[in-house]
Write a protein that holds these residues in place. Sequence first.
Motif, PDB file in Angstrom:
ATOM      1  N   PRO A  51      -3.043  10.614  -1.950  1.00  0.00           N
ATOM      2  CA  PRO A  51      -2.821  11.375  -0.790  1.00  0.00           C
ATOM      3  C   PRO A  51      -2.856  10.195   0.253  1.00  0.00           C
ATOM      4  N   PHE A  52      -2.276  10.519   1.316  1.00  0.00           N
ATOM      5  CA  PHE A  52      -1.952   9.635   2.495  1.00  0.00           C
ATOM      6  C   PHE A  52      -3.247   9.102   3.080  1.00  0.00           C
ATOM      7  N   ASN A  53      -4.289   9.878   2.997  1.00  0.00           N
ATOM      8  CA  ASN A  53      -5.780   9.365   3.571  1.00  0.00           C
ATOM      9  C   ASN A  53      -6.492   8.660   2.371  1.00  0.00           C
ATOM     10  N   TYR A  54      -5.784   8.158   1.335  1.00  0.00           N
ATOM     11  CA  TYR A  54      -6.186   7.409   0.468  1.00  0.00           C
ATOM     12  C   TYR A  54      -6.597   5.886   1.167  1.00  0.00           C
ATOM     13  N   VAL A  55      -5.949   5.510   2.342  1.00  0.00           N
ATOM     14  CA  VAL A  55      -6.014   4.104   2.913  1.00  0.00           C
ATOM     15  C   VAL A  55      -7.365   4.326   3.667  1.00  0.00           C
ATOM     16  N   GLU A  56      -7.976   5.437   4.015  1.00  0.00           N
ATOM     17  CA  GLU A  56      -8.878   5.529   4.720  1.00  0.00           C
ATOM     18  C   GLU A  56     -10.178   5.788   4.095  1.00  0.00           C
ATOM     19  N   TYR A  57     -10.183   5.752   2.819  1.00  0.00           N
ATOM     20  CA  TYR A  57     -11.304   6.163   1.989  1.00  0.00           C
ATOM     21  C   TYR A  57     -12.340   4.820   2.057  1.00  0.00           C
ATOM     22  N   ASP A  58     -13.616   5.037   2.483  1.00  0.00           N
ATOM     23  CA  ASP A  58     -14.482   3.875   2.677  1.00  0.00           C
ATOM     24  C   ASP A  58     -14.389   2.855   1.641  1.00  0.00           C
ATOM     25  N   GLY A  59     -14.609   3.313   0.227  1.00  0.00           N
ATOM     26  CA  GLY A  59     -14.655   2.394  -0.972  1.00  0.00           C
ATOM     27  C   GLY A  59     -13.264   1.485  -0.964  1.00  0.00           C
ATOM     28  N   VAL A  60     -12.165   2.165  -0.410  1.00  0.00           N
ATOM     29  CA  VAL A  60     -10.899   1.358  -0.593  1.00  0.00           C
ATOM     30  C   VAL A  60     -11.039   0.132   0.400  1.00  0.00           C
ATOM     31  N   TRP A  61     -11.518   0.405   1.645  1.00  0.00           N
ATOM     32  CA  TRP A  61     -11.634  -0.450   3.010  1.00  0.00           C
ATOM     33  C   TRP A  61     -12.765  -1.462   2.427  1.00  0.00           C
ATOM     34  N   ASP A  62     -13.578  -1.158   1.909  1.00  0.00           N
ATOM     35  CA  ASP A  62     -14.722  -2.099   1.519  1.00  0.00           C
ATOM     36  C   ASP A  62     -14.100  -3.352   0.384  1.00  0.00           C
ATOM     37  N   VAL A  63     -13.301  -2.601  -0.578  1.00  0.00           N
ATOM     38  CA  VAL A  63     -12.612  -3.776  -1.593  1.00  0.00           C
ATOM     39  C   VAL A  63     -11.693  -4.636  -0.867  1.00  0.00           C
ATOM     40  N   GLN A  64     -10.780  -3.980   0.037  1.00  0.00           N
ATOM     41  CA  GLN A  64      -9.822  -4.668   0.832  1.00  0.00           C
ATOM     42  C   GLN A  64     -10.429  -6.032   1.547  1.00  0.00           C
ATOM     43  N   SER A  65     -11.595  -5.461   2.309  1.00  0.00           N
ATOM     44  CA  SER A  65     -12.233  -6.414   3.184  1.00  0.00           C
ATOM     45  C   SER A  65     -13.098  -7.635   2.242  1.00  0.00           C
ATOM     46  N   TYR A  66     -13.264  -7.199   1.170  1.00  0.00           N
ATOM     47  CA  TYR A  66     -14.000  -8.215   0.139  1.00  0.00           C
ATOM     48  C   TYR A  66     -13.046  -9.156  -0.300  1.00  0.00           C
ATOM     49  N   LEU A  67     -11.741  -8.623  -0.696  1.00  0.00           N
ATOM     50  CA  LEU A  67     -10.716  -9.575  -1.024  1.00  0.00           C
ATOM     51  C   LEU A  67     -10.138 -10.242   0.112  1.00  0.00           C
ATOM     52  N   ASN A  68     -10.063  -9.937   1.056  1.00  0.00           N
ATOM     53  CA  ASN A  68      -9.529 -10.867   2.310  1.00  0.00           C
ATOM     54  C   ASN A  68     -10.176 -10.311   3.439  1.00  0.00           C
ATOM     55  N   SER A  69     -10.880 -11.171   4.149  1.00  0.00           N
ATOM     56  CA  SER A  69     -11.634 -10.866   5.449  1.00  0.00           C
ATOM     57  C   SER A  69     -10.513 -10.588   6.745  1.00  0.00           C
ATOM     58  N   ASN A  70      -9.273 -10.973   6.550  1.00  0.00           N
ATOM     59  CA  ASN A  70      -8.232 -10.897   7.440  1.00  0.00           C
ATOM     60  C   ASN A  70      -7.482  -9.599   7.579  1.00  0.00           C
ATOM     61  N   VAL A  71      -7.747  -8.831   6.468  1.00  0.00           N
ATOM     62  CA  VAL A  71      -7.179  -7.505   6.300  1.00  0.00           C
ATOM     63  C   VAL A  71      -7.509  -6.616   7.616  1.00  0.00           C
ATOM     64  N   GLN A  72      -6.717  -5.880   8.255  1.00  0.00           N
ATOM     65  CA  GLN A  72      -7.017  -4.813   9.188  1.00  0.00           C
ATOM     66  C   GLN A  72      -6.879  -3.395   8.434  1.00  0.00           C
TER      67      GLN A  72
ATOM     68  N   MET B 260       0.856  -1.347   0.063  1.00  0.00           N
ATOM     69  CA  MET B 260       0.036  -0.080  -0.043  1.00  0.00           C
ATOM     70  C   MET B 260       0.968   1.373  -0.078  1.00  0.00           C
ATOM     71  N   GLY B 261       2.143   1.371   0.674  1.00  0.00           N
ATOM     72  CA  GLY B 261       2.918   2.566   0.831  1.00  0.00           C
ATOM     73  C   GLY B 261       3.663   2.405  -0.376  1.00  0.00           C
ATOM     74  N   LYS B 262       4.038   1.646  -1.052  1.00  0.00           N
ATOM     75  CA  LYS B 262       4.534   1.628  -2.525  1.00  0.00           C
ATOM     76  C   LYS B 262       3.485   2.123  -3.329  1.00  0.00           C
ATOM     77  N   ALA B 263       2.524   1.962  -3.531  1.00  0.00           N
ATOM     78  CA  ALA B 263       1.366   2.238  -4.419  1.00  0.00           C
ATOM     79  C   ALA B 263       1.067   3.545  -4.422  1.00  0.00           C
ATOM     80  N   ILE B 264       0.945   4.339  -2.893  1.00  0.00           N
ATOM     81  CA  ILE B 264       0.814   5.597  -2.605  1.00  0.00           C
ATOM     82  C   ILE B 264       1.963   6.588  -3.236  1.00  0.00           C
ATOM     83  N   ILE B 265       3.236   6.002  -2.947  1.00  0.00           N
ATOM     84  CA  ILE B 265       4.397   6.526  -3.718  1.00  0.00           C
ATOM     85  C   ILE B 265       4.426   6.653  -5.197  1.00  0.00           C
TER      86      ILE B 265
END
Length: 140
Positions: A63-84, A53-58
Amino acid sequence: MEYLKESLECSQIYSCEHGTSNMQKHMLKHGHNVVGDELENAPFDQKVYRDLMGKAIIKHNLPFNYVEYDGVWDVQSYLNSNVQPILKNTIIGDILDTYRFEKRKMKDILQSLPGKVCLTSDLWSSSVMDGYLSITDHFV
């Protein structure tokens, strides 16, 4: 993808001459559920996820807050339920750690050179007036 490959590598060699059922049995024996050609519940490493995720942002100048976008969290939790989810301050710290590591590597390379180093700098602005500075080192 190389992380997944490394975690699944095994010294077994299988023939696919008559299909892939022998490979599927092997994967099931080692705790992986195989659905068609895809792995379900593949090993998940939060550290690798944060690094990627850090490499993708660079790479994409996100923006750093990309990781906090609701849509990004939704996709990540869909792909792997273990993601924090990663918080903005966490990714900032990870990126600063990456910067310090790469800076140290560059210093070590430059200090190990037997000759002199010439530095060239350049300043410019983007079309939206973002300022940039580049430094190029030249050595033989």
